[in-house]
Design a protein around this motif. Structure first.
Motif, PDB file in Angstrom:
ATOM      1  N   GLU A 156      -8.924   8.801  -1.620  1.00 15.26           N
ATOM      2  CA  GLU A 156      -9.266   8.149  -2.864  1.00 15.26           C
ATOM      3  C   GLU A 156      -8.268   7.680  -3.567  1.00 15.26           C
ATOM      4  N   PRO A 157      -7.306   6.613  -3.186  1.00 14.58           N
ATOM      5  CA  PRO A 157      -6.483   6.046  -3.978  1.00 14.58           C
ATOM      6  C   PRO A 157      -7.165   5.157  -4.875  1.00 14.58           C
ATOM      7  N   ARG A 158      -6.697   5.032  -5.884  1.00 17.85           N
ATOM      8  CA  ARG A 158      -7.372   4.391  -7.172  1.00 17.85           C
ATOM      9  C   ARG A 158      -7.032   2.791  -7.176  1.00 17.85           C
ATOM     10  N   PHE A 159      -5.701   2.440  -6.995  1.00 17.81           N
ATOM     11  CA  PHE A 159      -5.285   1.095  -6.880  1.00 17.81           C
ATOM     12  C   PHE A 159      -5.746   0.287  -8.297  1.00 17.81           C
ATOM     13  N   VAL A 195       0.894  -1.176   0.087  1.00 22.62           N
ATOM     14  CA  VAL A 195      -0.007  -0.007   0.053  1.00 22.62           C
ATOM     15  C   VAL A 195       0.877   1.328   0.021  1.00 22.62           C
ATOM     16  N   SER A 196       1.715   1.290   0.760  1.00 19.36           N
ATOM     17  CA  SER A 196       2.818   2.410   1.113  1.00 19.36           C
ATOM     18  C   SER A 196       3.417   2.714  -0.600  1.00 19.36           C
ATOM     19  N   GLY A 197       3.429   1.797  -1.551  1.00 18.91           N
ATOM     20  CA  GLY A 197       4.027   1.935  -2.828  1.00 18.91           C
ATOM     21  C   GLY A 197       2.887   2.608  -3.747  1.00 18.91           C
ATOM     22  N   LEU A 198       1.616   2.268  -3.290  1.00 16.37           N
ATOM     23  CA  LEU A 198       0.754   2.558  -4.497  1.00 16.37           C
ATOM     24  C   LEU A 198      -0.355   3.655  -4.044  1.00 16.37           C
ATOM     25  N   GLU A 254      -2.656  -1.610 -13.787  1.00 17.04           N
ATOM     26  CA  GLU A 254      -1.595  -1.058 -14.042  1.00 17.04           C
ATOM     27  C   GLU A 254      -0.441  -0.776 -13.114  1.00 17.04           C
ATOM     28  N   ALA A 255      -0.809  -0.037 -12.073  1.00 13.14           N
ATOM     29  CA  ALA A 255      -0.064   0.497 -11.192  1.00 13.14           C
ATOM     30  C   ALA A 255       0.248  -0.604 -10.088  1.00 13.14           C
ATOM     31  N   ILE A 256      -0.888  -1.555  -9.626  1.00 10.37           N
ATOM     32  CA  ILE A 256      -0.771  -2.658  -9.031  1.00 10.37           C
ATOM     33  C   ILE A 256       0.431  -3.726  -9.368  1.00 10.37           C
ATOM     34  N   GLU A 257       0.242  -3.832 -10.661  1.00  3.44           N
ATOM     35  CA  GLU A 257       1.457  -4.755 -11.316  1.00  3.44           C
ATOM     36  C   GLU A 257       2.608  -4.216 -11.424  1.00  3.44           C
ATOM     37  N   ARG A 258       2.658  -3.223 -11.686  1.00  2.84           N
ATOM     38  CA  ARG A 258       4.119  -2.450 -11.800  1.00  2.84           C
ATOM     39  C   ARG A 258       4.658  -2.539 -10.342  1.00  2.84           C
TER      40      ARG A 258
END
Length: 443
Positions: A137-140, A77-80, A143-147
């Protein structure tokens, strides 16, 4: 990422800040700001440069709360959460930060989830809005998750063969057993692979709230200006966090663990019982440790292991506090054929400190350094805002900056030597060595 932070007493110490306040030769003034919505922050104003920093911590929302099958959740989560939020995807969100010279970063430790914001004064409204979006309101997005998952997996692969990482993981598993502190903050390949957007949203929903939020602010902003920004950034958070309770734990010491690795140099970590930050004898222990292994080239360990015998480039010890456990730890790296001798020398100094304590000259030199040189560490606003978070978490009081040096000065020779006799425990030290060590490794 640094998931275990040394507990340095000086974290909460300064007489003068060396950025703007030093030139003005006036003491740092800490203000408590309470917004109309009841959100509290501690503030140090400095208007010399058009910059503002804000550090935050959600206490109790660290990796220790990760469920068994979700290890690495807080870390991921800290990276996302700054990889897209609200209507902005990752590229747009990060482009907005870059174009406006805004720095926003997050980290998950064992106990807490933290964040840091740095912005020019003219961009602070935008910076605060980006912080609000990241937290609320983080999107998650996929594309970001897999990166980010790929980056974490790459880090896990590197850690598999990194002696320091191996030593740390082995050491914490040895002393903490089945307690959550024994688990790796970054998780493992299986758990990281299984984490999904619902997990991340659940973590944010349960972990980010007003009642476990600590805020420190420093720089070019007044108390009147800060209040509305606090409501803007954090007003939409829930009132109460919903986090699992983490039990206090007494680490188990006394083991010697060796992890064989075909490398020319062995990495060693050791540890024994520690002392609580709230203990009345904490400063005596802090000064004692400075003399033993916390003072760099001034320490006994460096003198014996490096200066006299050239066995290692660096050797150190420190007081390490987690919310539910405390330790006194140290480390050294040296040739495989020298690790046994190095540990023997360290053990001798450990025992010598317990049996004989320190001299008045050593004490005077340590106190002089700790009271005189420490303020030089606070050369940036970010150090100050982070310090304010630490002061609040440790319940040190708003006047702590004015009191800290007097607390060090008040330590007597009898204090140090009594604490050394009580705290030092050479018969119950856990030693973890990674490499192909030679010689007797018993502490």
């Amino acid at each position: 990422m640094n998931h275990f932070t040394k507990h340095i007493a000086g974290l909460t110490v300064a007489a003068f800040a060396t950025f703007g306040l030093a030139s003005q030769a006036k003491a740092v003034e800490v203000q408590e700001v309470v917004s109309d919505g009841g959100i509290r922050a501690w503030l140090i104003e400095d208007h010399l440069n058009p910059l503002m920093t804000m550090d935050i911590a959600f206490t109790g929302a660290g990796a220790a709360t990760d469920a068994d099958g979700k290890l690495g959740l807080a870390n991921m989560v800290s990276g996302l959460i700054d990889e897209g939020a609200g209507e902005m995807d990752s590229q747009t969100f990060r482009g907005e930060m870059e174009n406006r010279s805004i720095s926003l970063s997050f980290d998950a430790g064992r106990d807490d989830f933290s964040g840091s914001l740095v912005t020019l004064s003219r961009e602070r409204d935008t910076a605060i809005d980006l912080l609000r979006l990241a937290l609320s309101e983080p999107r998650f997005d996929d594309e970001a998750i897999e990166r980010i998952r790929a980056q974490i997996v790459s880090g896990l692969k590197s850690a598999e063969n990194d002696p320091r990482d191996i030593a740390s993981r082995t050491f914490f598993k040895s002393i903490f057993g089945d307690h959550p502190y024994a688990r790796p903050v970054s998780g493992n390949f299986d758990t990281v692979a299984s984490l999904n957007a619902n997990d991340f949203r659940g973590f944010v929903r349960h972990g980010f709230a007003k009642d476990n939020l600590i805020i420190g602010v420093a720089g070019d902003i007044t108390a009147d200006e800060l209040g509305p920004l606090l409501d803007e950034a954090f007003g939409s958070l829930p009132d109460h966090a919903d986090l699992p309770a983490i039990a206090d734990v007494t680490p188990t010491f006394g083991a010697v663990d060796v992890v064989e690795q075909d490398i020319p140099q062995s990495q060693a970590i050791w540890g024994q019982k520690g002392i609580k930050r709230t203990d009345p004898d904490f400063y005596a222990a802090y000064v004692m440790n400075y003399i033993l292994g916390g003072g760099g080239f001034s320490s006994r360990l460096t003198e014996e292991v490096r200066e006299k015998r050239g066995l290692a480039y660096g050797v150190y010890s420190y007081l390490a506090d987690l919310d539910h456990a405390e330790m006194m730890m140290g480390g050294v790296a040296t040739r495989n054929d020298a690790i046994g001798q190095s540990l023997s020398l360290i053990s001798t100094e450990w025992t010598k400190m317990k049996d004989s304590g320190v001299s008045q000259e050593e004490l005077d030199n340590a106190k002089s350094y700790l009271t005189g040189a420490f303020p030089l560490r606070f050369t940036s606003l970010g150090n100050l805002s982070g310090m304010l978070v630490g002061m609040q978490k440790e319940d040190l009081g708003m006047d702590f900056l004015d009191r800290r040096n007097s607390l060090v000065d008040a330590v007597t020779l009898d204090d140090v030597n009594r604490v050394a006799a009580e705290l030092m425990d050479p018969d119950n030290v856990t030693v973890t060595v990674v490499g192909k060590p030679e010689g007797d490794l018993a502490f």
